[in-house]
Design a protein around this motif. Structure first.
Motif, short mmCIF file in Angstrom:
data_model
loop_
_atom_site.label_atom_id
_atom_site.label_comp_id
_atom_site.label_asym_id
_atom_site.label_seq_id
_atom_site.Cartn_x
_atom_site.Cartn_y
_atom_site.Cartn_z
N LEU A 1 0.82 -1.21 0.00
CA LEU A 1 0.00 0.00 0.00
C LEU A 1 0.85 1.27 0.00
O LEU A 1 0.50 2.26 -0.67
CB LEU A 1 -0.92 0.02 1.22
N PHE A 2 1.96 1.27 0.73
CA PHE A 2 2.69 2.51 0.96
C PHE A 2 4.06 2.56 0.30
O PHE A 2 4.60 3.65 0.09
CB PHE A 2 2.84 2.76 2.47
N GLY A 3 4.67 1.41 0.02
CA GLY A 3 6.03 1.40 -0.49
C GLY A 3 6.12 1.83 -1.94
O GLY A 3 5.19 1.67 -2.73
N THR A 4 7.27 2.39 -2.30
CA THR A 4 7.55 2.68 -3.70
C THR A 4 7.78 1.35 -4.44
O THR A 4 8.03 0.32 -3.79
CB THR A 4 8.81 3.54 -3.84
N PRO A 5 7.73 1.34 -5.76
CA PRO A 5 8.03 0.09 -6.49
C PRO A 5 9.38 -0.50 -6.10
O PRO A 5 9.52 -1.72 -5.98
CB PRO A 5 7.99 0.52 -7.95
N GLU A 6 10.36 0.36 -5.88
CA GLU A 6 11.69 -0.13 -5.51
C GLU A 6 11.67 -0.75 -4.11
O GLU A 6 12.29 -1.79 -3.87
CB GLU A 6 12.70 1.02 -5.55
N ASP B 1 11.34 -12.99 17.27
CA ASP B 1 11.70 -13.89 16.16
C ASP B 1 11.34 -13.30 14.79
O ASP B 1 11.27 -14.02 13.80
CB ASP B 1 11.03 -15.27 16.33
N ALA B 2 11.12 -12.00 14.72
CA ALA B 2 10.84 -11.35 13.43
C ALA B 2 12.13 -10.83 12.81
O ALA B 2 13.07 -10.46 13.52
CB ALA B 2 9.85 -10.21 13.61
N GLU B 3 12.15 -10.79 11.50
CA GLU B 3 13.28 -10.18 10.79
C GLU B 3 13.05 -8.68 10.58
O GLU B 3 14.01 -7.91 10.53
CB GLU B 3 13.50 -10.85 9.43
N GLY B 4 11.80 -8.30 10.40
CA GLY B 4 11.48 -6.89 10.16
C GLY B 4 10.29 -6.45 10.98
O GLY B 4 9.43 -7.27 11.34
N LEU B 5 10.24 -5.16 11.29
CA LEU B 5 9.11 -4.57 12.01
C LEU B 5 8.51 -3.45 11.17
O LEU B 5 9.24 -2.61 10.63
CB LEU B 5 9.58 -3.99 13.35
N ILE B 6 7.19 -3.45 11.06
CA ILE B 6 6.49 -2.32 10.49
C ILE B 6 6.09 -1.40 11.64
O ILE B 6 5.41 -1.82 12.58
CB ILE B 6 5.26 -2.75 9.68
N VAL B 7 6.54 -0.16 11.56
CA VAL B 7 6.32 0.83 12.62
C VAL B 7 5.58 2.01 12.02
O VAL B 7 5.80 2.36 10.85
CB VAL B 7 7.67 1.31 13.20
N ASN B 8 4.70 2.64 12.79
CA ASN B 8 4.08 3.87 12.32
C ASN B 8 4.29 5.01 13.31
O ASN B 8 4.36 4.80 14.51
CB ASN B 8 2.59 3.69 12.01
N PHE C 1 4.68 5.10 7.67
CA PHE C 1 5.02 3.71 7.97
C PHE C 1 6.49 3.46 7.66
O PHE C 1 7.00 3.90 6.62
CB PHE C 1 4.12 2.75 7.18
N LEU C 2 7.13 2.76 8.57
CA LEU C 2 8.55 2.45 8.44
C LEU C 2 8.74 0.94 8.42
O LEU C 2 8.03 0.22 9.13
CB LEU C 2 9.33 3.03 9.62
N ALA C 3 9.68 0.47 7.62
CA ALA C 3 10.07 -0.94 7.62
C ALA C 3 11.48 -1.01 8.21
O ALA C 3 12.46 -0.68 7.54
CB ALA C 3 10.05 -1.51 6.21
N ARG D 1 11.61 4.49 5.09
CA ARG D 1 10.38 5.28 5.10
C ARG D 1 9.53 4.90 3.90
O ARG D 1 9.82 5.29 2.76
CB ARG D 1 10.72 6.78 5.08
N LEU D 2 8.49 4.13 4.12
CA LEU D 2 7.70 3.60 3.01
C LEU D 2 6.99 4.74 2.26
O LEU D 2 6.23 5.51 2.86
CB LEU D 2 6.67 2.60 3.52
N GLY D 3 7.24 4.82 0.97
CA GLY D 3 6.62 5.82 0.12
C GLY D 3 7.26 7.18 0.17
O GLY D 3 6.84 8.10 -0.53
#
Length: 404
Positions: A103-108, A158-165, A177-179, A218-220
């Motif tokens: 939803l928020f990330g750029t194509p890259e 046990d997660a590799e990544g966190l989505i934070v807002n 939103f941050l990855a 920083r997503l998007g």
């Protein structure tokens, strides 16, 4: 006439994924009651999900995933919740985080993060919470950092990544939103979840102690150029979260109905004076089971229709309009209230039919009610009822938020 099977009653056809889903569900169910008592992190069960291929169902095919649709994914959430509600929660929130990237990330960003999700079997944790405003997004000499605590961080252990807002610095009233990699400097995962339900979701705290935020996180908005304005499709994230809650309620209800049928068939004795030779011949028990079934089926039909509407909105992409998005939010409100009401009543009321021996601690049949009770408090059901009433009486659509 034979007793209807669970597969028939609960629509457990998942197409090409049926065998995998049923295998995972059976393995989860075998130890669910024991692990419910233990709590803690279900590392072995998380490994099972990693190896099953189910964690990448939503990831588009161009990034190595399966590109499946929401109605299928949500029914799988329901099936896993009937076996083990905590692991279903983790599975569902994985897809919510993948959806956030889409939803928020750029194509890259989508290509980078989701390709790694597939190739490295990443598990994503959730550290988004619109009500917990203690987490600060601070400027530093070299960029930005996160400082402060965040609670209700499902799947963080046990997660590799966190989505934070956090509040968006460049868009008034919006969230950024941050990855963030879970092993980034300054990330301290608490492992302090201690609720009486959903006991293996690791939904406790994460402390950010000056955690650096890279522009690519920083997503998007990976550059200092002004971000693009938000579209109605961006606010589908909260509708997805409501759909997940709904399916976890329904899955627990299915699990309770299955367990009650088994208990009445194999363990329960007829009550003296009923004239019945077995518990399943008791007319009062039959009557109550019929009532439970009607309540469950009604909620399930509402949820299934809402899932189809959600998929249609998801597929609309940038063309989705605000009124279309509002219609989905209203359907999700209906589904969540109906499934929670039915689930809480059924998972508690079934004990009246099963009897006192169903309360044995080793059976842990109360876990279905405990799981729904905890999860139903995610955000107030009364606000969903009020939103529906406001629409019915005044024609006012719900405004997008982190919870609607």
């Amino acid at each position: 006439m034979s007793v209807p099977s669970s597969d028939l009653l609960f629509n457990r056809d998942f197409g090409a994924w049926t065998e995998v889903v049923e295998s995972v569900a059976a393995q989860l169910a075998a130890t669910a009651a024991q692990r419910d008592r233990q709590g803690g992190t279900a590392l072995e069960q998380r490994r099972l999900l990693r190896e099953s291929g189910l964690l990448t169902l939503l990831v588009p095919k161009e990034f190595g995933g399966q590109g499946e649709v929401w109605p299928l994914i949500l029914r799988i959430v329901r099936r896993l919740a009937a076996a083990d509600s905590s692991i279903a929660h983790l599975f569902a929130f994985q897809h919510l985080q993948v959806a956030t990237v889409l939803l928020f990330g750029t194509p890259e960003q989508q290509h980078s993060l989701l390709t790694k999700t597939v190739e490295k079997r990443w598990f994503w944790g959730n550290a988004t919470n619109d009500r917990d405003v203690r987490l600060l997004f601070e400027n530093t000499a070299s960029g930005h950092q996160l400082v402060g605590p965040r609670f209700f961080c499902s799947g963080s252990v046990d997660a590799e990544g966190l989505i934070v807002n956090v509040p968006h610095p460049a868009i008034d009233g919006a969230r950024l939103f941050l990855a963030v990699p879970a092993d980034r400097h300054g990330v301290r995962i608490g492992g302090d979840w201690d609720a009486f339900g959903q006991r293996q979701t690791d939904s406790g705290s994460v402390q950010f102690e000056g955690t650096p935020v890279e522009p690519a996180d920083r997503l998007g908005w990976p550059t200092d150029q002004p971000p693009l304005p938000r579209l109605p499709r961006h606010s589908l994230r909260s509708c997805l979260a409501q759909a997940i809650l709904t399916e976890i309620y329904l899955g627990n209800t299915e699990g309770a109905l299955e367990a009650a049928r088994e208990h009445l068939t194999q363990r329960a004795r007829p009550w003296p004076g009923t004239g019945a030779d077995s518990a399943t011949q008791d007319s009062t028990i039959q009557l109550r089971f019929g009532e439970h079934w009607i309540a469950y089926r009604g909620a399930r039909r509402i949820a299934d229709h809402a899932a189809l509407s959600l998929q249609h909105a998801w597929a609309r992409g940038d063309a989705l309009t605000a009124p279309e998005r509002a219609a989905v939010a209203l359907e999700m409100a209906e589904a969540r209230v109906a499934s929670a009401q039915a689930g809480l009543a059924i998972t508690s009321g079934l004990f009246d039919q099963m009897g006192a021996n169903a309360t044995a601690g080793g059976l842990a049949l109360d876990r279905y009610w405990r799981n729904i009770r905890v999860h139903s408090l995610h955000d107030p059901l009364d606000l969903k009822r009020q939103a529906l009433g406001k629409w019915l009486l005044r024609g006012e659509a719900p405004q997008p938020s982190g919870f609607s």
